[in-house]
Motif scaffolding. Structure first.
Motif, PDB file in Angstrom:
ATOM      1  N   LEU A  34     -10.708   6.321   1.623  1.00  0.00           N
ATOM      2  CA  LEU A  34      -9.559   6.127   0.753  1.00  0.00           C
ATOM      3  C   LEU A  34      -9.301   4.645   0.474  1.00  0.00           C
ATOM      4  O   LEU A  34      -8.884   4.270  -0.626  1.00  0.00           O
ATOM      5  CB  LEU A  34      -8.321   6.757   1.388  1.00  0.00           C
ATOM      6  N   GLN A  35      -9.572   3.807   1.444  1.00  0.00           N
ATOM      7  CA  GLN A  35      -9.396   2.373   1.236  1.00  0.00           C
ATOM      8  C   GLN A  35     -10.376   1.859   0.185  1.00  0.00           C
ATOM      9  O   GLN A  35     -10.024   0.991  -0.628  1.00  0.00           O
ATOM     10  CB  GLN A  35      -9.561   1.612   2.559  1.00  0.00           C
ATOM     11  N   ALA A  36     -11.581   2.379   0.190  1.00  0.00           N
ATOM     12  CA  ALA A  36     -12.539   2.002  -0.841  1.00  0.00           C
ATOM     13  C   ALA A  36     -12.049   2.438  -2.216  1.00  0.00           C
ATOM     14  O   ALA A  36     -12.180   1.700  -3.206  1.00  0.00           O
ATOM     15  CB  ALA A  36     -13.910   2.619  -0.537  1.00  0.00           C
ATOM     16  N   ARG A  37     -11.488   3.626  -2.299  1.00  0.00           N
ATOM     17  CA  ARG A  37     -10.920   4.095  -3.563  1.00  0.00           C
ATOM     18  C   ARG A  37      -9.723   3.232  -3.978  1.00  0.00           C
ATOM     19  O   ARG A  37      -9.537   2.931  -5.165  1.00  0.00           O
ATOM     20  CB  ARG A  37     -10.510   5.559  -3.438  1.00  0.00           C
ATOM     21  N   LYS A  38      -8.920   2.843  -2.998  1.00  0.00           N
ATOM     22  CA  LYS A  38      -7.798   1.957  -3.293  1.00  0.00           C
ATOM     23  C   LYS A  38      -8.282   0.641  -3.889  1.00  0.00           C
ATOM     24  O   LYS A  38      -7.729   0.142  -4.880  1.00  0.00           O
ATOM     25  CB  LYS A  38      -7.001   1.712  -2.007  1.00  0.00           C
ATOM     26  N   SER A  39      -9.338   0.075  -3.321  1.00  0.00           N
ATOM     27  CA  SER A  39      -9.858  -1.196  -3.814  1.00  0.00           C
ATOM     28  C   SER A  39     -10.341  -1.087  -5.254  1.00  0.00           C
ATOM     29  O   SER A  39     -10.250  -2.040  -6.034  1.00  0.00           O
ATOM     30  CB  SER A  39     -11.008  -1.677  -2.920  1.00  0.00           C
ATOM     31  N   ALA A  40     -10.837   0.097  -5.626  1.00  0.00           N
ATOM     32  CA  ALA A  40     -11.353   0.298  -6.979  1.00  0.00           C
ATOM     33  C   ALA A  40     -10.266   0.656  -7.981  1.00  0.00           C
ATOM     34  O   ALA A  40     -10.484   0.523  -9.192  1.00  0.00           O
ATOM     35  CB  ALA A  40     -12.415   1.392  -6.965  1.00  0.00           C
ATOM     36  N   ALA A  41      -9.108   1.097  -7.504  1.00  0.00           N
ATOM     37  CA  ALA A  41      -8.095   1.614  -8.413  1.00  0.00           C
ATOM     38  C   ALA A  41      -6.785   0.835  -8.421  1.00  0.00           C
ATOM     39  O   ALA A  41      -6.068   0.843  -9.420  1.00  0.00           O
ATOM     40  CB  ALA A  41      -7.790   3.076  -8.063  1.00  0.00           C
ATOM     41  N   VAL A  42      -6.449   0.164  -7.313  1.00  0.00           N
ATOM     42  CA  VAL A  42      -5.150  -0.488  -7.169  1.00  0.00           C
ATOM     43  C   VAL A  42      -5.332  -1.996  -7.301  1.00  0.00           C
ATOM     44  O   VAL A  42      -6.322  -2.560  -6.821  1.00  0.00           O
ATOM     45  CB  VAL A  42      -4.526  -0.136  -5.794  1.00  0.00           C
ATOM     46  N   ALA A  43      -4.373  -2.644  -7.937  1.00  0.00           N
ATOM     47  CA  ALA A  43      -4.443  -4.094  -8.113  1.00  0.00           C
ATOM     48  C   ALA A  43      -4.612  -4.792  -6.768  1.00  0.00           C
ATOM     49  O   ALA A  43      -3.970  -4.433  -5.770  1.00  0.00           O
ATOM     50  CB  ALA A  43      -3.171  -4.597  -8.801  1.00  0.00           C
ATOM     51  N   ASN A  44      -5.461  -5.798  -6.755  1.00  0.00           N
ATOM     52  CA  ASN A  44      -5.804  -6.508  -5.522  1.00  0.00           C
ATOM     53  C   ASN A  44      -4.589  -7.128  -4.845  1.00  0.00           C
ATOM     54  O   ASN A  44      -4.557  -7.283  -3.623  1.00  0.00           O
ATOM     55  CB  ASN A  44      -6.843  -7.593  -5.826  1.00  0.00           C
ATOM     56  N   GLY A  45      -3.573  -7.486  -5.631  1.00  0.00           N
ATOM     57  CA  GLY A  45      -2.390  -8.125  -5.065  1.00  0.00           C
ATOM     58  C   GLY A  45      -1.545  -7.216  -4.202  1.00  0.00           C
ATOM     59  O   GLY A  45      -0.671  -7.686  -3.471  1.00  0.00           O
ATOM     60  N   VAL A  46      -1.789  -5.915  -4.265  1.00  0.00           N
ATOM     61  CA  VAL A  46      -1.051  -4.965  -3.425  1.00  0.00           C
ATOM     62  C   VAL A  46      -1.823  -4.785  -2.131  1.00  0.00           C
ATOM     63  O   VAL A  46      -2.843  -4.094  -2.086  1.00  0.00           O
ATOM     64  CB  VAL A  46      -0.871  -3.608  -4.136  1.00  0.00           C
ATOM     65  N   GLY A  47      -1.372  -5.427  -1.075  1.00  0.00           N
ATOM     66  CA  GLY A  47      -2.086  -5.384   0.196  1.00  0.00           C
ATOM     67  C   GLY A  47      -1.576  -4.286   1.109  1.00  0.00           C
ATOM     68  O   GLY A  47      -0.566  -3.640   0.844  1.00  0.00           O
ATOM     69  N   THR A  48      -2.294  -4.060   2.199  1.00  0.00           N
ATOM     70  CA  THR A  48      -1.857  -3.129   3.236  1.00  0.00           C
ATOM     71  C   THR A  48      -2.039  -3.786   4.599  1.00  0.00           C
ATOM     72  O   THR A  48      -3.045  -4.460   4.846  1.00  0.00           O
ATOM     73  CB  THR A  48      -2.664  -1.815   3.206  1.00  0.00           C
ATOM     74  N   THR A  49      -1.066  -3.594   5.468  1.00  0.00           N
ATOM     75  CA  THR A  49      -1.141  -4.154   6.817  1.00  0.00           C
ATOM     76  C   THR A  49      -2.199  -3.444   7.647  1.00  0.00           C
ATOM     77  O   THR A  49      -2.992  -4.080   8.338  1.00  0.00           O
ATOM     78  CB  THR A  49       0.227  -4.033   7.507  1.00  0.00           C
ATOM     79  N   LEU A  50      -2.201  -2.123   7.574  1.00  0.00           N
ATOM     80  CA  LEU A  50      -3.106  -1.315   8.388  1.00  0.00           C
ATOM     81  C   LEU A  50      -3.611  -0.170   7.511  1.00  0.00           C
ATOM     82  O   LEU A  50      -2.852   0.750   7.205  1.00  0.00           O
ATOM     83  CB  LEU A  50      -2.363  -0.774   9.616  1.00  0.00           C
ATOM     84  N   PRO A  51      -4.856  -0.188   7.088  1.00  0.00           N
ATOM     85  CA  PRO A  51      -5.348   0.806   6.124  1.00  0.00           C
ATOM     86  C   PRO A  51      -5.663   2.156   6.751  1.00  0.00           C
ATOM     87  O   PRO A  51      -6.796   2.646   6.715  1.00  0.00           O
ATOM     88  CB  PRO A  51      -6.602   0.137   5.552  1.00  0.00           C
ATOM     89  N   VAL A  52      -4.663   2.767   7.355  1.00  0.00           N
ATOM     90  CA  VAL A  52      -4.768   4.167   7.763  1.00  0.00           C
ATOM     91  C   VAL A  52      -3.899   4.971   6.815  1.00  0.00           C
ATOM     92  O   VAL A  52      -2.760   4.589   6.536  1.00  0.00           O
ATOM     93  CB  VAL A  52      -4.351   4.389   9.233  1.00  0.00           C
ATOM     94  N   TYR A  53      -4.425   6.052   6.288  1.00  0.00           N
ATOM     95  CA  TYR A  53      -3.746   6.824   5.256  1.00  0.00           C
ATOM     96  C   TYR A  53      -3.047   8.021   5.886  1.00  0.00           C
ATOM     97  O   TYR A  53      -3.673   8.826   6.568  1.00  0.00           O
ATOM     98  CB  TYR A  53      -4.747   7.224   4.164  1.00  0.00           C
ATOM     99  N   ILE A  54      -1.735   8.108   5.661  1.00  0.00           N
ATOM    100  CA  ILE A  54      -0.872   9.009   6.408  1.00  0.00           C
ATOM    101  C   ILE A  54      -0.711  10.342   5.682  1.00  0.00           C
ATOM    102  O   ILE A  54      -0.532  10.392   4.461  1.00  0.00           O
ATOM    103  CB  ILE A  54       0.504   8.353   6.623  1.00  0.00           C
ATOM    104  N   THR A  55      -0.758  11.423   6.467  1.00  0.00           N
ATOM    105  CA  THR A  55      -0.533  12.756   5.912  1.00  0.00           C
ATOM    106  C   THR A  55       0.746  13.407   6.431  1.00  0.00           C
ATOM    107  O   THR A  55       1.253  14.334   5.808  1.00  0.00           O
ATOM    108  CB  THR A  55      -1.714  13.689   6.245  1.00  0.00           C
ATOM    109  N   ALA A  56       1.258  12.956   7.552  1.00  0.00           N
ATOM    110  CA  ALA A  56       2.492  13.513   8.106  1.00  0.00           C
ATOM    111  C   ALA A  56       3.134  12.474   9.015  1.00  0.00           C
ATOM    112  O   ALA A  56       2.445  11.603   9.572  1.00  0.00           O
ATOM    113  CB  ALA A  56       2.212  14.794   8.892  1.00  0.00           C
ATOM    114  N   ALA A  57       4.453  12.567   9.143  1.00  0.00           N
ATOM    115  CA  ALA A  57       5.165  11.631  10.012  1.00  0.00           C
ATOM    116  C   ALA A  57       6.473  12.255  10.441  1.00  0.00           C
ATOM    117  O   ALA A  57       7.078  13.050   9.712  1.00  0.00           O
ATOM    118  CB  ALA A  57       5.424  10.309   9.287  1.00  0.00           C
ATOM    119  N   GLY A  58       6.927  11.893  11.625  1.00  0.00           N
ATOM    120  CA  GLY A  58       8.205  12.380  12.116  1.00  0.00           C
ATOM    121  C   GLY A  58       8.416  11.963  13.549  1.00  0.00           C
ATOM    122  O   GLY A  58       7.467  11.627  14.263  1.00  0.00           O
ATOM    123  N   GLY A  59       9.686  11.960  13.980  1.00  0.00           N
ATOM    124  CA  GLY A  59       9.973  11.476  15.328  1.00  0.00           C
ATOM    125  C   GLY A  59       9.603  10.012  15.407  1.00  0.00           C
ATOM    126  O   GLY A  59      10.171   9.175  14.732  1.00  0.00           O
ATOM    127  N   GLY A  60       8.602   9.704  16.220  1.00  0.00           N
ATOM    128  CA  GLY A  60       8.150   8.323  16.347  1.00  0.00           C
ATOM    129  C   GLY A  60       6.670   8.151  16.062  1.00  0.00           C
ATOM    130  O   GLY A  60       6.076   7.170  16.516  1.00  0.00           O
TER     131      GLY A  60
END
Length: 453
Positions: A34-60
């Motif tokens: 997904l990070q490779a796809r991001k590099s090809a599709a999203v403007a370079n100026g939009v950075g990410t701290t940690l390139p893990v792509y999230i599918t669910a979140a809750g609690g901590g």
């Protein structure tokens, strides 16, 4: 590498196991794809701290596409304060989206906007008559606070402080102190913005709050002049600048000077608001009542919403049609905000934030005693930071900070960095995190510091 608590979650979120679980390297193969796809599709100026792509979140926890479960000490930069997918927020948004998604409040209004304004008028500091206007982002709200202050006073100057962060729009870039990555190459910036020295106890040896305020006021008097100044805008605890907590008395002296000189005192509580610091708003720690208070981030559980709330005579000085925006106070965001406030109040999250701060500070102070590179531990409630330095000095150590953050990420703990010098680790856990997950995260930090040179 798993820690599991007895409950599925604490406050809110899907029924995710509350554990740190690594099944791949961080980032895993699906995240890398997904990070490779991001590099090809999203403007370079939009950075990410940690390139893990999230599918669910809750609690901590945050669960990524590879099945890793990471401890969340970032809350989307203080946004998911009540927890990701908190039940009351989810239910409120589902009900609203089924009714209507948008009409534009300036065309055909709806009750949710009014109800949010009423709630903010109630919960913000001071019992004076207040008004509220809703917007989309923190930057937008800061800009509108400046507009309102200029209209009310008939003056144009704005004073901000060293290390400040107020946003990425043209005016708020001028108000922000740090050049990279926020300002470099994006000028020229808005004029009539001036910078004053902040109270920075770790680097202000022997300067108390009153003296630091006198220093700032002297500069303001000499370089700007009260007759030219519409507003002083300050974060009660700085965010991107390094979680700097001014010395006692600093904020109060500034507010008293503003009152005496027809200057609007604006508290930028975008990052500090909504229980984050162990008070509903950070200015409450200093017994300060701002003329205007700017809020965003934690206001709506992840939906875009911001607000300016303040004294009725100041807020009402803007002419009809002078404030607003197509999406400001979107009905979905308003529904979420009301649910966030209900969650904070009904589940005692102000007290929970204070407890989180006590737990983290105890562990971080113990780390500081063992490791001379931890120069300062500071913050309030669930807004805590450590400033890293070369051992035995106050010289910032940005390289160490990057190494520690990277190593924590690899072990499944999401931490953020900040600070003018790039040498501050900041911790913004959701208030729904369990004590066991906090302890595990602190164990990871202890391990990381022990092995990082």
């Amino acid at each position: 590498m798993t820690i599991t608590t007895p409950d599925a979650t604490t406050t809110g979120g899907p029924a995710l196991p509350q554990e740190r679980r690594l099944v791949t390297a961080i980032p895993g193969p699906k995240s890398l794809e997904l990070q490779a796809r991001k590099s090809a599709a999203v403007a370079n100026g939009v950075g990410t701290t940690l390139p893990v792509y999230i599918t669910a979140a809750g609690g901590g926890v945050l669960v990524d596409v590879d099945g890793n479960s990471l401890i969340d000490l970032g809350s989307g930069i203080a946004v998911t304060t009540v927890g990701n997918a908190a039940p009351k927020v989810v239910a409120a948004v589902q009900e609203q989206v089924a009714a209507f998604t948008h009409t534009c409040f300036m065309v055909t209004p709806y009750a949710g906007y009014v109800e949010v304004a009423e709630a903010l008028n109630r919960v913000t500091p001071g019992d004076h008559d207040k008004r509220t206007a809703l917007f989309n982002s923190g930057s937008e709200a800061v800009e509108n606070a400046v507009k309102i202050a200029r209209k009310f006073t008939g003056k144009t100057g704005v004073v901000v402080f060293d290390h400040a962060y107020h946003g990425r729009t043209n005016l708020t870039m001028a108000m922000t102190a740090k050049n990279m990555p926020y300002k470099d190459g994006f000028g020229p910036f808005a004029s009539d913005v001036y910078r004053a020295p902040l109270s920075y106890p770790f680097r202000d040896s022997g300067v108390d709050g009153a003296a630091a305020a006198a220093r700032a006021i002297d500069l303001i008097d000499k370089q700007v002049g009260a007759d030219n100044l519409a507003a002083i805008v300050i974060e009660p605890i700085q965010g991107e600048g390094g979680f700097i907590v001014p010395a006692d008395g600093f904020l109060r002296a500034l507010t008293e000077w503003c009152t005496a000189n027809n200057v609007v005192f604006v508290a930028d509580e975008v990052q500090t608001g909504f229980a984050r610091t162990g008070a509903m708003f950070a200015v409450e720690h200093d017994d300060v009542i701002p003329d205007l208070i700017v809020t965003a981030k934690g206001i709506a559980g992840g939906l875009p919403l911001s607000a300016v709330t303040g004294r009725a005579e100041i807020m009402d000085s803007a002419h009809v049609g002078g404030l607003g925006g197509t999406y400001g106070g979107n009905p979905l965001a308003c529904a979420a905000a009301l649910a966030v406030l209900e969650t904070i109040e009904s589940e005692g999250l102000v007290a929970r934030a204070a407890k989180i701060g006590d737990l983290m500070k105890e562990r971080l102070h113990a780390l500081q005693e063992r490791d001379a590179r931890v120069g300062d531990v500071r913050g309030r409630g669930a807004m805590i930071a450590v400033e890293l330095v070369k051992a035995g000095t106050t010289e910032p150590d940005a390289d160490l900070t990057k190494k520690v953050a990277t190593a924590a990420h690899a072990r499944g703990v999401v931490v953020l960095t900040c600070g003018t010098y790039g040498n501050v680790l900041r911790f913004l856990p959701p208030l729904s995190i369990s004590d066991a997950l906090l302890a595990d995260a602190c164990d990871v930090l202890d391990e990381v510091f022990a092995v990082t040179a």
